[in-house]
Enzyme design. Structure first.
Site, PDB file in Angstrom:
ATOM      1  CG  ASN A 133     -26.347  -5.156  10.359  1.00 45.83           C
ATOM      2  OD1 ASN A 133     -26.108  -3.551  10.305  1.00 45.83           O
ATOM      3  ND2 ASN A 133     -26.373  -6.006  10.026  1.00 45.83           N
ATOM      4  CG  PHE A 137     -29.295   3.506   6.348  1.00 51.36           C
ATOM      5  CD1 PHE A 137     -29.182   1.443   5.649  1.00 51.36           C
ATOM      6  CD2 PHE A 137     -30.339   3.273   5.421  1.00 51.36           C
ATOM      7  CE1 PHE A 137     -30.447   1.016   5.064  1.00 51.36           C
ATOM      8  CE2 PHE A 137     -31.200   2.492   5.330  1.00 51.36           C
ATOM      9  CZ  PHE A 137     -31.184   0.941   5.458  1.00 51.36           C
ATOM     10  CB  SER A 153     -31.981  -1.985   6.887  1.00 50.00           C
ATOM     11  OG  SER A 153     -32.064  -1.324   8.333  1.00 50.00           O
ATOM     12  CG  ASN A 203     -30.156  -1.883  12.165  1.00 54.48           C
ATOM     13  OD1 ASN A 203     -30.398  -2.312  13.170  1.00 54.48           O
ATOM     14  ND2 ASN A 203     -29.418  -2.696  10.908  1.00 54.48           N
ATOM     15  CB  THR A 204     -33.716   3.890   9.113  1.00 56.05           C
ATOM     16  OG1 THR A 204     -32.348   3.479   8.815  1.00 56.05           O
ATOM     17  CG2 THR A 204     -33.935   4.304   8.816  1.00 56.05           C
ATOM     18  CE  LYS A 207     -31.207  -6.696   1.367  1.00 55.50           C
ATOM     19  NZ  LYS A 207     -30.123  -6.977   1.164  1.00 55.50           N
ATOM     20  CG  ASN A 213     -32.199  -6.704   5.098  1.00 55.99           C
ATOM     21  OD1 ASN A 213     -31.137  -6.561   5.466  1.00 55.99           O
ATOM     22  ND2 ASN A 213     -32.620  -5.174   4.318  1.00 55.99           N
TER      23      ASN A 213
HETATM   24  C1  LIG Z   1     -22.808  -5.527   8.452  1.00 57.80           C
HETATM   25  C2  LIG Z   1     -24.230  -5.396   7.616  1.00 57.80           C
HETATM   26  C3  LIG Z   1     -24.032  -4.595   6.711  1.00 57.80           C
HETATM   27  C4  LIG Z   1     -25.486  -4.847   5.837  1.00 57.80           C
HETATM   28  N1  LIG Z   1     -26.068  -3.279   5.133  1.00 57.80           N
HETATM   29  C5  LIG Z   1     -27.243  -3.453   4.686  1.00 57.80           C
HETATM   30  C6  LIG Z   1     -27.483  -2.759   3.624  1.00 57.80           C
HETATM   31  O1  LIG Z   1     -26.758  -1.463   4.027  1.00 57.80           O
HETATM   32  N2  LIG Z   1     -27.951  -2.764   2.913  1.00 57.80           N
HETATM   33  C7  LIG Z   1     -29.137  -3.871   2.623  1.00 57.80           C
HETATM   34  O2  LIG Z   1     -30.020  -4.124   2.366  1.00 57.80           O
HETATM   35  N3  LIG Z   1     -28.938  -4.741   3.484  1.00 57.80           N
HETATM   36  C8  LIG Z   1     -27.308  -4.794   4.534  1.00 57.80           C
HETATM   37  N4  LIG Z   1     -26.998  -6.211   4.932  1.00 57.80           N
HETATM   38  C9  LIG Z   1     -28.490  -6.931   4.789  1.00 57.80           C
HETATM   39  C10 LIG Z   1     -27.486  -7.823   3.927  1.00 57.80           C
HETATM   40  O3  LIG Z   1     -27.350  -7.455   2.069  1.00 57.80           O
HETATM   41  C11 LIG Z   1     -28.175  -9.312   3.171  1.00 57.80           C
HETATM   42  O4  LIG Z   1     -29.674  -9.676   2.540  1.00 57.80           O
HETATM   43  C12 LIG Z   1     -27.860 -10.398   4.786  1.00 57.80           C
HETATM   44  O5  LIG Z   1     -27.185 -10.440   5.586  1.00 57.80           O
HETATM   45  C13 LIG Z   1     -28.617 -11.429   5.024  1.00 57.80           C
HETATM   46  O6  LIG Z   1     -27.504 -11.764   4.116  1.00 57.80           O
HETATM   47  P1  LIG Z   1     -26.078 -13.019   4.575  1.00 57.80           P
HETATM   48  O7  LIG Z   1     -27.117 -14.032   5.409  1.00 57.80           O
HETATM   49  O8  LIG Z   1     -25.684 -14.166   3.647  1.00 57.80           O
HETATM   50  O9  LIG Z   1     -25.779 -11.800   5.365  1.00 57.80           O
HETATM   51  C14 LIG Z   1     -26.186  -5.714   5.336  1.00 57.80           C
HETATM   52  C15 LIG Z   1     -25.838  -7.329   6.447  1.00 57.80           C
HETATM   53  C16 LIG Z   1     -24.666  -7.461   7.351  1.00 57.80           C
HETATM   54  C17 LIG Z   1     -24.307  -8.434   8.352  1.00 57.80           C
END
Ligand SMILES: Cc1cc2nc3c(=O)[nH]c(=O)nc-3n(C[C@H](O)[C@H](O)[C@H](O)COP(=O)(O)O)c2cc1C
Length: 338
Positions: free
Chosen positions: A118, A122, A187, A189-190, A223, A252
């Site tokens: 992704n 934000f 993140s 993406n910022t 995080k 993350n």
């Molecule tokens: C579509 C998407 C959006 C996410 N948005 C955020 C976010 O806004 N803030 C954040 O701290 N992590 C965000 N994450 C990261 C998740 O909270 C998580 O830390 C990460 O995906 C690893 O866990 P997973 O392998 O179970 O997905 C996002 C992940 C995905 C897939």
């Protein structure tokens, strides 16, 4: 029909026939509606696993499995997540200013790798709107009995040298409403956000938040990214301990896309199965350095990967990509095995 078959045979095929973001929006819209409808919440409770209480950073969790940040960025479906049986939920990432995020498409599915990429950037309603939503939930007696965390990030338009004030704005509004607060400096993406993990910038942020937190006194967690070197990690843990951080969320999404075929690759953060080992390695490394509580996030897809994270030294777990692929049955499977 049990939770697993209901989701995998009926719900997922419908959702996966839509674009990843379209599917996400349909799911959130339905859970938002359910959140305002007691009869629907009762139906969702059929998926709820039996309680497995645990405590961390002064809070009690009915089970150690939480919903990771990014799923319910604006906190619109909190009662539904609680009804589904999550032990806690993390709203956000919320930024000081509302923002639309990056152009679409910006979420990509990799079923073969059980992964997502992704680059949402934000997209969220902003701290004022989310604070009003949470306040009304509290005032209407609909606040759930599970801990609710708020994950904070930097607004895209705010220059990096004003990041502290941006976080402080959101913190002031949202910390009093949350059970815990997360500073998201990881993140991908910022632009520039991850540089807030560097020593001087992190110290400045943590010092300012600690001063501000003398009023709200909420547990503040950090995080972190899985793409740090061991030296960087050591420094972050030391700075976190010096400045009263209550716990670490590891990790993350990653910028390591080696699991994805080149022809299908996309810019963004990779999550899901390919992140499992790296994030477990981080949990283990943090535990070797510190006694800080750890929330493990990254590639939890089944009971074995959940147990692996707990054995590596985490107290709590968070699901995102695994929940997209496996649905409510995953929560039951893990809760029954840890
Ligand atoms: C579509 C998407 C959006 C996410 N948005 C955020 C976010 O806004 N803030 C954040 O701290 N992590 C965000 N994450 C990261 C998740 O909270 C998580 O830390 C990460 O995906 C690893 O866990 P997973 O392998 O179970 O997905 C996002 C992940 C995905 C897939």
């Amino acid at each position: 029909m049990n939770a697993e078959s209901f989701y995998e045979h009926l719900v997922r095929p419908v959702l996966f026939s839509l674009s990843p973001e379209g599917a996400h929006n349909v799911a959130i819209r339905n859970l938002r509606i359910a959140s305002n409808w007691p009869a629907a919440l009762l139906q969702l409770e059929r998926f709820k696993p039996p309680p497995k209480p645990t405590t961390a950073f002064g809070l009690t969790f009915p089970n150690p499995i939480g919903l990771a940040a990014g799923f319910d960025k604006n906190g619109v479906a909190i009662p539904a997540w609680a009804a589904l049986g999550f032990g806690f939920i993390e709203v956000g990432t919320v930024t000081a200013k509302p923002q639309p995020g990056n152009p679409k498409p910006r979420i990509f599915r990799y079923p073969e790798q059980q992964a997502l990429i992704n680059r949402l950037g934000f997209n969220n309603d902003g701290a004022d709107v989310v604070a009003a939503r949470l306040r009304s939930l509290r005032e209407n007696g609909r606040w759930p009995s599970i801990p609710v965390g708020i994950n904070l990030g930097k607004s895209k338009v705010t220059p990096l040298d004003q990041a502290v004030d941006d976080y402080l704005y959101s913190f002031r509004l949202l910390a009093p409403l949350a059970d815990y607060v997360v500073l998201n400096v990881s993140s991908p993406n910022t632009p520039g956000l991850r540089s807030l993990q560097e020593h001087d910038a992190l110290e400045q942020l943590l010092r300012a938040i600690r001063r501000e937190n003398e009023i709200a006194r909420k547990p503040v967690l950090l995080k972190i990214a899985p793409d740090l070197s061991l030296t960087e990690l050591e420094q972050i843990i030391a700075t976190s301990e010096q400045h009263g951080i209550a716990g670490i969320i590891a990790t993350n999404t990653t910028l390591d896309h080696s699991a994805i075929p080149k022809s299908l690759d996309q810019t963004g953060g990779l999550s899901g199965r390919p992140l499992r080992e790296k994030s477990t390695e981080f949990v283990r490394a943090i535990r070797a350095l510190s006694q800080l509580p750890i929330i493990a996030s990254g590639g939890i897809f089944d009971a074995a990967s959940a147990r692996e994270k707990l054995e590596a030294g985490s107290q709590l777990l968070q699901l995102y990509t695994g929940y997209v692929y496996r649905g409510p049955g995953l929560l039951r499977e893990i809760a029954g095995a840890v």
